[in-house]
Design an enzyme around this catalytic site. Structure first.
Site, mmCIF file in Angstrom:
data_model
loop_
_atom_site.group_PDB
_atom_site.id
_atom_site.type_symbol
_atom_site.label_atom_id
_atom_site.label_comp_id
_atom_site.label_asym_id
_atom_site.label_seq_id
_atom_site.Cartn_x
_atom_site.Cartn_y
_atom_site.Cartn_z
ATOM 1 N N GLU A 145 -12.574 -2.865 -3.319
ATOM 2 C CA GLU A 145 -11.783 -2.273 -2.225
ATOM 3 C C GLU A 145 -11.530 -0.805 -2.533
ATOM 4 O OE1 GLU A 145 -8.510 -4.408 -0.389
ATOM 5 O OE2 GLU A 145 -9.078 -6.180 -1.511
ATOM 6 N N ASP A 183 14.890 -5.703 6.994
ATOM 7 C CA ASP A 183 16.270 -6.188 6.801
ATOM 8 C C ASP A 183 16.723 -6.035 5.351
ATOM 9 O OD1 ASP A 183 15.989 -7.134 9.421
ATOM 10 O OD2 ASP A 183 15.388 -9.127 8.741
ATOM 11 N N HIS A 196 -2.883 1.319 7.123
ATOM 12 C CA HIS A 196 -4.200 0.749 6.806
ATOM 13 C C HIS A 196 -5.210 1.331 7.793
ATOM 14 C CE1 HIS A 196 -7.407 -2.081 5.967
ATOM 15 N NE2 HIS A 196 -6.701 -2.592 4.980
ATOM 16 N N ARG A 225 -6.731 4.725 0.696
ATOM 17 C CA ARG A 225 -6.376 4.581 2.112
ATOM 18 C C ARG A 225 -5.808 5.829 2.757
ATOM 19 N NH1 ARG A 225 -3.745 -1.350 1.749
ATOM 20 N NH2 ARG A 225 -5.776 -2.244 1.308
ATOM 21 N N HIS A 279 1.297 -0.409 7.465
ATOM 22 C CA HIS A 279 0.857 -1.594 6.726
ATOM 23 C C HIS A 279 1.772 -1.982 5.571
ATOM 24 C CE1 HIS A 279 -2.143 -4.414 5.258
ATOM 25 N NE2 HIS A 279 -2.195 -3.811 4.077
ATOM 26 N N GLU A 330 7.564 -6.746 -1.873
ATOM 27 C CA GLU A 330 7.450 -5.501 -1.097
ATOM 28 C C GLU A 330 8.800 -4.823 -0.864
ATOM 29 O OE1 GLU A 330 4.709 -5.725 2.157
ATOM 30 O OE2 GLU A 330 5.458 -3.864 3.051
ATOM 31 N N ARG A 364 0.053 2.901 -2.567
ATOM 32 C CA ARG A 364 -0.319 1.667 -3.292
ATOM 33 C C ARG A 364 -1.837 1.476 -3.320
ATOM 34 N NH1 ARG A 364 -1.201 -3.933 -1.322
ATOM 35 N NH2 ARG A 364 -1.247 -2.867 0.679
ATOM 36 N N LEU A 407 0.265 -8.369 -3.899
ATOM 37 C CA LEU A 407 0.468 -9.785 -4.257
ATOM 38 C C LEU A 407 0.618 -9.874 -5.772
ATOM 39 C CD1 LEU A 407 -2.220 -11.466 -1.934
ATOM 40 C CD2 LEU A 407 0.252 -11.393 -1.590
HETATM 41 P P1 FAD Z 1 6.784 -11.418 2.585
HETATM 42 O O1 FAD Z 1 5.571 -12.196 2.329
HETATM 43 O O2 FAD Z 1 6.796 -10.508 3.759
HETATM 44 O O3 FAD Z 1 7.992 -12.420 2.746
HETATM 45 C C1 FAD Z 1 9.254 -11.944 3.155
HETATM 46 C C2 FAD Z 1 10.136 -13.131 3.428
HETATM 47 O O4 FAD Z 1 11.471 -12.692 3.663
HETATM 48 C C3 FAD Z 1 9.738 -13.938 4.657
HETATM 49 O O5 FAD Z 1 9.846 -15.281 4.343
HETATM 50 C C4 FAD Z 1 10.790 -13.564 5.706
HETATM 51 O O6 FAD Z 1 11.036 -14.575 6.630
HETATM 52 C C5 FAD Z 1 11.993 -13.354 4.793
HETATM 53 N N1 FAD Z 1 13.031 -12.491 5.390
HETATM 54 C C6 FAD Z 1 12.926 -11.194 5.756
HETATM 55 N N2 FAD Z 1 14.090 -10.756 6.258
HETATM 56 C C7 FAD Z 1 14.957 -11.807 6.199
HETATM 57 C C8 FAD Z 1 16.309 -11.986 6.599
HETATM 58 N N3 FAD Z 1 17.031 -11.020 7.177
HETATM 59 N N4 FAD Z 1 16.877 -13.196 6.410
HETATM 60 C C9 FAD Z 1 16.168 -14.222 5.851
HETATM 61 N N5 FAD Z 1 14.875 -14.099 5.472
HETATM 62 C C10 FAD Z 1 14.281 -12.904 5.636
HETATM 63 N N6 FAD Z 1 -1.507 -7.281 -0.385
HETATM 64 C C11 FAD Z 1 -2.370 -7.591 -1.362
HETATM 65 O O7 FAD Z 1 -2.050 -7.476 -2.545
HETATM 66 N N7 FAD Z 1 -3.609 -8.070 -1.048
HETATM 67 C C12 FAD Z 1 -4.039 -8.236 0.229
HETATM 68 O O8 FAD Z 1 -5.147 -8.686 0.464
HETATM 69 C C13 FAD Z 1 -3.140 -7.905 1.273
HETATM 70 N N8 FAD Z 1 -3.512 -8.046 2.557
HETATM 71 C C14 FAD Z 1 -2.600 -7.812 3.542
HETATM 72 C C15 FAD Z 1 -2.941 -8.064 4.865
HETATM 73 C C16 FAD Z 1 -2.015 -7.890 5.875
HETATM 74 C C17 FAD Z 1 -2.384 -8.181 7.296
HETATM 75 C C18 FAD Z 1 -0.714 -7.426 5.558
HETATM 76 C C19 FAD Z 1 0.289 -7.204 6.636
HETATM 77 C C20 FAD Z 1 -0.370 -7.160 4.236
HETATM 78 C C21 FAD Z 1 -1.307 -7.358 3.228
HETATM 79 N N9 FAD Z 1 -0.966 -7.124 1.894
HETATM 80 C C22 FAD Z 1 -1.859 -7.434 0.914
HETATM 81 C C23 FAD Z 1 0.406 -6.805 1.513
HETATM 82 C C24 FAD Z 1 1.090 -8.097 1.042
HETATM 83 O O9 FAD Z 1 0.657 -9.173 1.849
HETATM 84 C C25 FAD Z 1 2.601 -8.015 1.109
HETATM 85 O O10 FAD Z 1 3.045 -6.819 0.538
HETATM 86 C C26 FAD Z 1 3.199 -9.181 0.333
HETATM 87 O O11 FAD Z 1 2.690 -10.391 0.833
HETATM 88 C C27 FAD Z 1 4.709 -9.157 0.440
HETATM 89 O O12 FAD Z 1 5.197 -10.347 -0.124
HETATM 90 P P2 FAD Z 1 6.763 -10.567 -0.206
HETATM 91 O O13 FAD Z 1 6.986 -11.910 -0.780
HETATM 92 O O14 FAD Z 1 7.402 -9.412 -0.832
HETATM 93 O O15 FAD Z 1 7.223 -10.530 1.336
HETATM 94 C C1 SIN Z 2 -7.051 -5.534 2.888
HETATM 95 O O1 SIN Z 2 -7.531 -6.636 2.696
HETATM 96 O O2 SIN Z 2 -7.680 -4.557 3.273
HETATM 97 C C2 SIN Z 2 -5.589 -5.358 2.623
HETATM 98 C C3 SIN Z 2 -5.375 -5.335 1.183
HETATM 99 C C4 SIN Z 2 -4.037 -4.761 0.839
HETATM 100 O O3 SIN Z 2 -3.301 -4.305 1.696
HETATM 101 O O4 SIN Z 2 -3.734 -4.744 -0.361
#
Ligand code: FAD
Ligand code: SIN
Length: 536
Positions: A126, A222, A243, A289, A350, A374, A385, A391
């Site tokens: 990537e 939030d 992105h 990016r 993104h 995040e 990033r 992840l």
């Molecule tokens: P999240 O997975 O967003 O979970 C947040 C949680 O908090 C959810 O359950 C939500 O319901 C809860 N929440 C939020 N606010 C509240 C509230 N007020 N009250 C109660 N609950 C709440 N990263 C990579 O490393 N590799 C990838 O391939 C990649 N691809 C991506 C593709 C897309 C389309 C997107 C959008 C992002 C991608 N990313 C990727 C980034 C990565 O997916 C995220 O940064 C990561 O999953 C965030 O995980 P998290 O557990 O911090 O938050």
């Molecule tokens: C992607 O698959 O291009 C997203 C990967 C990331 O946001 O880390």
């Protein structure tokens, strides 16, 4: 002054539950901490969606880790630091790259199936990575595999009590310590208190602040907003990653076309079919990016257009179907056969590189509050990033947090039942057109605080957001209302940080200060709310 809490309340009049540990969020970060901490404490986990519906679920490209032949944590460190454009914390990056491979293996042992070539993990390339390093599952469905493996394990774990569809409004503090959260149950419109010895904030990102984003509807910032109100330090908010390749379609969120497809040979083309990344950066279409997105915006502006094309037609059909099955199908449904047709794409908000400031073990400045994923800012990502490091960060930090938590909880002697908290501030009870205000905010952020910014555009944005400030004083009784309040507060903070940083670095590009300024700006902007107002 911003109100400390979104609602007026008296803890003695609300129903209360207590546990050792309260986790807010059910993405990779929240679920991973829950599974680890369940070995030594009893947990309540709250999520505003259903379990399984989190940004994590939509991750496509995969998880970056130096596990391939010829790779090493040193190379991964170098690539991460380069993408971060001078602002990564090298200690945090070292932890990520050195502990990452073990965390990825644990996830596999745990039941997540990653794609293999023979007996080895299949690794893709990537943007910004100097070698193939990204482990993936079911081609482009990595997030789904990770999220579901973790959800299944949490559901079976008797130490974790989960509450779905419950919205956390605010972190509760008592004598400068975080002691839980106040939450809203939309079904029944009830407020409840969750008291705990420690709170893990894992509430994800804020893409929904923008009109065009890859982030699902839950990503309304939030977590950052409630932490700021509670007195936690917030850092690096000006660094929002866009992105390059979201499918150009109506609606929000927009479907992502993973960068890994460019790793397989797809290239970007302008509206006339010409390539435009050659000569811009040595890695051309696979440049970091921020570089790709800025060039896209310049090309779109020059052609007076709002999208470009991704050309994946050089990739053989069987490869497309095997490695990008979700994208292949989604595009087909939209009438695009990616083996023959160009894919219309445009940049989309993104990822939030900044967030709640933590140390290398996820501790914030507020005793009792930890942040992971995040929503947190460990310093790993700097100003931009590196792809697929997010992840991984969630996995690595969740282990470090649960290690220190074990010790922190053992040392703590809190009488959870003896803490009373209340809040009362003038509420104006006025209503607003929630949808209309949300759209106004999203348009302002996309048009004036997007990929390319200037003092003028940021001041205009600040004025519009300021005109929405009365919304912060309304006592809402709906999730949409609370989300709008969080989004307005966060927008204010982002704009303030973007105005302050008079240079261009990583994802923060100011056309009035187009160069990196290491003498003045090799430093980070930290905000904290105090009784006297914001401290910078
Ligand atoms: P999240 O997975 O967003 O979970 C947040 C949680 O908090 C959810 O359950 C939500 O319901 C809860 N929440 C939020 N606010 C509240 C509230 N007020 N009250 C109660 N609950 C709440 N990263 C990579 O490393 N590799 C990838 O391939 C990649 N691809 C991506 C593709 C897309 C389309 C997107 C959008 C992002 C991608 N990313 C990727 C980034 C990565 O997916 C995220 O940064 C990561 O999953 C965030 O995980 P998290 O557990 O911090 O938050
Ligand atoms: C992607 O698959 O291009 C997203 C990967 C990331 O946001 O880390």
């Amino acid at each position: 002054m911003i109100p400390r809490y979104l609602i007026n309340f008296d803890s003695e009049k609300l129903s209360q539950s207590t546990s050792d540990l309260l986790i807010i969020g059910s993405g990779v970060a929240g679920l991973s901490v829950a599974l680890r901490a369940s070995k030594f404490c009893q947990i309540t986990l709250l999520t505003k969606s259903e379990l399984g519906e989190a940004t994590t679920r939509y991750a496509q490209g995969g998880i970056a880790a130096a596990v391939g032949e010829g790779d090493s944590p040193e190379y991964h460190l170098k690539d991460t630091m380069e993408a971060g454009d001078g602002l990564c914390d090298p200690r945090a990056v070292r932890i990520l790259v050195e502990e990452g491979p073990a965390r990825l293996r644990e996830l596999i042992d745990f039941g997540a199936h990653f794609d293999l070539t023979g007996n080895h993990l299949s690794l893709s390339l990537e943007g910004g990575h100097s070698r193939p390093r990204v482990a993936h599952a079911r081609g482009d469905a990595t997030g789904r595999e990770v999220e579901l493996a973790l959800v299944n394990a949490v559901r079976k774990n008797p130490q974790v009590e989960t509450h779905e569809n419950i919205f956390v409004l605010d972190l509760l503090t008592h004598q400068d310590r975080c002691i839980g959260a106040i939450a809203f149950e939309p079904f029944g419109a009830k407020f409840r208190l969750f008291i705990a010895k420690a709170v893990i904030l894992a509430a994800g990102g804020m893409g929904q602040l923008f009109k065009v984003t890859t982030n699902p509807s839950i990503s309304t910032g939030d977590g950052i907003a409630m932490s700021y109100r509670a007195g936690a330090e917030i850092v690096d908010l000006e660094f929002i990653q866009f992105h390059p390749t979201a499918l150009y379609e109506d609606g929000n969120p927009r479907f992502l076309i993973t960068e890994a497809i460019r790793g397989e040979g797809a290239v970007l083309r302008d509206i006339r079919g010409q390539r435009f990344m050659d000569g811009v950066h040595p890695l051309a279409d696979l440049a970091p990016r921020d570089v790709v997105v800025r060039q896209m915006v310049k090309v779109m502006k020059a052609n007076s257009n709002d999208h470009l094309y991704l050309d994946a037609t050089v990739i053989p059909l069987d490869n497309l179907k095997k490695n990008f099955p979700t994208i292949y199908q989604k595009c087909l449904q939209a009438g695009i056969d990616i083996s023959k047709d160009l894919i219309p794409v445009a940049p989309a908000a993104h990822y939030m590189s900044g967030g709640v400031r933590t140390d290398l073990n996820g501790r914030t400045n507020l005793p009792g509050l930890y942040a992971c994923g995040e929503v947190a800012c460990t310093g790993i990502h700097g100003a931009n990033r590196l792809a697929s490091n997010s992840l991984l960060e969630g996995l690595v930090l969740s282990k470090r947090i649960s290690d220190v938590l074990n010790q922190d909880l053992a040392e703590l002697s809190l009488k959870l039942t003896e803490m009373a908290v209340s809040h009362s501030s003038p509420k104006r009870g006025k209503t607003v057109g929630l949808e209309q205000e949300r759209r106004k905010l999203q348009e302002t952020m996309t048009n004036k605080v997007g990929v390319i910014r200037s003092r003028k555009s940021l001041e205009e944005a600040a004025k519009i957001v300021e005109s929405m400030k009365d919304v912060l004083d309304i006592q809402f009784n709906s999730v949409d209302g609370f989300e709008l309040q969080n989004m307005i507060l966060l927008a204010k903070l982002i704009i303030r940080a973007a105005l302050m940083r008079e240079e261009s670095r990583g994802t923060h590009y100011r056309e009035d200060f187009p160069k990196v300024d290491d003498t003045k700006w090799r430093k980070r902007i930290v905000f904290k709310d105090t009784e006297q107002g914001m401290r910078v």
